[in-house]
Design a protein around this motif. Sequence first.
Motif, mmCIF file in Angstrom:
data_model
loop_
_atom_site.group_PDB
_atom_site.id
_atom_site.type_symbol
_atom_site.label_atom_id
_atom_site.label_comp_id
_atom_site.label_asym_id
_atom_site.label_seq_id
_atom_site.Cartn_x
_atom_site.Cartn_y
_atom_site.Cartn_z
ATOM 1 N N PRO A 213 0.823 -1.216 0.000
ATOM 2 C CA PRO A 213 0.000 0.000 0.000
ATOM 3 C C PRO A 213 0.855 1.265 0.000
ATOM 4 N N GLY A 214 0.498 2.183 -0.879
ATOM 5 C CA GLY A 214 1.211 3.469 -0.930
ATOM 6 C C GLY A 214 2.394 3.484 -1.879
ATOM 7 N N THR A 215 2.832 2.309 -2.342
ATOM 8 C CA THR A 215 3.933 2.301 -3.317
ATOM 9 C C THR A 215 3.390 2.714 -4.688
ATOM 10 N N PRO A 216 4.227 3.208 -5.593
ATOM 11 C CA PRO A 216 5.683 3.291 -5.596
ATOM 12 C C PRO A 216 6.256 4.290 -4.573
ATOM 13 N N TRP A 217 7.172 3.763 -3.751
ATOM 14 C CA TRP A 217 7.789 4.556 -2.683
ATOM 15 C C TRP A 217 8.450 5.812 -3.236
ATOM 16 N N PHE A 218 9.246 5.669 -4.312
ATOM 17 C CA PHE A 218 9.993 6.820 -4.826
ATOM 18 C C PHE A 218 9.065 7.963 -5.239
ATOM 19 N N GLU A 219 7.922 7.607 -5.813
ATOM 20 C CA GLU A 219 7.016 8.661 -6.285
ATOM 21 C C GLU A 219 6.495 9.491 -5.117
ATOM 22 N N GLN A 220 6.141 8.793 -4.008
ATOM 23 C CA GLN A 220 5.646 9.529 -2.824
ATOM 24 C C GLN A 220 6.705 10.493 -2.322
ATOM 25 N N VAL A 221 7.922 10.001 -2.199
ATOM 26 C CA VAL A 221 8.981 10.825 -1.612
ATOM 27 C C VAL A 221 9.334 11.978 -2.552
ATOM 28 N N LYS A 222 9.334 11.695 -3.847
ATOM 29 C CA LYS A 222 9.647 12.773 -4.811
ATOM 30 C C LYS A 222 8.603 13.890 -4.727
ATOM 31 N N ALA A 326 19.300 3.431 -8.191
ATOM 32 C CA ALA A 326 19.974 4.211 -9.249
ATOM 33 C C ALA A 326 18.995 4.516 -10.383
ATOM 34 N N GLU A 327 18.213 3.512 -10.741
ATOM 35 C CA GLU A 327 17.227 3.677 -11.810
ATOM 36 C C GLU A 327 16.230 4.784 -11.458
ATOM 37 N N ASN A 328 15.779 4.784 -10.219
ATOM 38 C CA ASN A 328 14.759 5.754 -9.796
ATOM 39 C C ASN A 328 15.312 7.151 -9.540
ATOM 40 N N ASP A 333 16.386 15.044 -8.889
ATOM 41 C CA ASP A 333 17.392 15.737 -8.069
ATOM 42 C C ASP A 333 17.323 15.283 -6.609
ATOM 43 N N LEU A 334 16.514 14.265 -6.341
ATOM 44 C CA LEU A 334 16.404 13.743 -4.974
ATOM 45 C C LEU A 334 17.748 13.170 -4.521
ATOM 46 N N ILE A 335 18.161 13.544 -3.322
ATOM 47 C CA ILE A 335 19.416 12.996 -2.787
ATOM 48 C C ILE A 335 19.069 12.219 -1.531
ATOM 49 N N LEU A 336 19.310 10.910 -1.558
ATOM 50 C CA LEU A 336 18.996 10.084 -0.394
ATOM 51 C C LEU A 336 20.087 10.229 0.654
#
Length: 339
Positions: A213-222, A326-328, A333-336
């Motif tokens: 639930p809530g994924t894709p994770w990267f999209e939420q954080v972006k 790396a793909e995501n 410009d997101l920096i983890l």
Amino acid sequence: MKYEKYPFQVEKLDEKSRKLLESFNQNLDVARIGPKGYLQPNSIHSPLGIDLLNFQARKDDVWLFGFQRSGTTMTQEMLWLIKNDLDFEGAAKEIMDIRFPVFSHNLYMKGQTKNFDNMKMSPELLSIINKYKSLHYKALDKAEGNRFIKSHIPISLSTNSIFDVGCKVVYCARHPKDVVVSLFHHLKMFQPDSFKDISFPDFWKLFKNDCLPGTPWFEQVKEGWARRNDKNFLFLFYEDTKKDTRASLLKIAKFLEKDLSEEDLQRLEEHFKIENFRKNKSVNNDHFKRMGIVEENKEFIRKGQIGGWKQYFTPDLNAEADEWIAENLKNSDLILPTI
Ligand code: A3P
């Protein structure tokens, strides 16, 4: 704007996701929502979901967004205490879910309070249950005074009124490798029927393939990251708070237009030390153990560390995770944070 119809696109699950969910005995009453294809319960596009989209934020609200297990509870407590002039006594008296309700529970926990009805409870636990029942968004709509609201629904699928009225909005993020480990333990604790027997590699597969639930994770954080420089918006990484709690407390205080003295800061730093926070019954969800909903030996406030992933990812899984990351990050410009 008031919606009469659900405004976002609703896609049936694709074959690959359905098969994956099915093979792990997961809830299939879900769909892909919006252009980013967020996995959400079908209730999100029901009349209830439309009502949630029409929910009106107020200028003096504080909203907190973030993917589950990103340090949102710790941040809720920081926001609540600082906004309430360090009312430690008031915080200790009332559990977090009541002081700072989780808006998305209207959607994700729909119907779950019914399970409480047949349980034998002490008067203290009954009173907590009654408070949970009163947390409906309609009650929140009528609530007076400052409201503190947390939501795990992605920002783009939430009421736009939070940005129209200019209230304070915070976004919490954490490195996905630690999020997935923390979520693995969390779901085994709270949803044993679906997750009790799942192995970490299988759980990772669900996460990476956007089947939790809530994924894709990267999209939420972006989405949160894109707003990080906006007025009335604060983006926080769990890792920064963990490494320098004082700096995050000061950031939050500035954001809420509050001052903290040296003595305040020292009290707060002590309060948020993981060993103290874990024992704090107003935030650690201890009542769920006393209700018999979660096992005695499980902890909601768990290890509170950076880098717990190292004990769970094999070299192969880690290489796969690095490739996925790396793909995501390719066109972003997101920096983890480093972990
Ligand atoms: P772990 O499971 O890795 O220990 P959320 O509140 O968003 O569900 O996030 C939960 C995560 O934040 C858990 O991570 C929890 O232990 C951690 N956490 C909660 N309070 C903390 C604190 N005071 N200091 C450090 N970590 C904390």
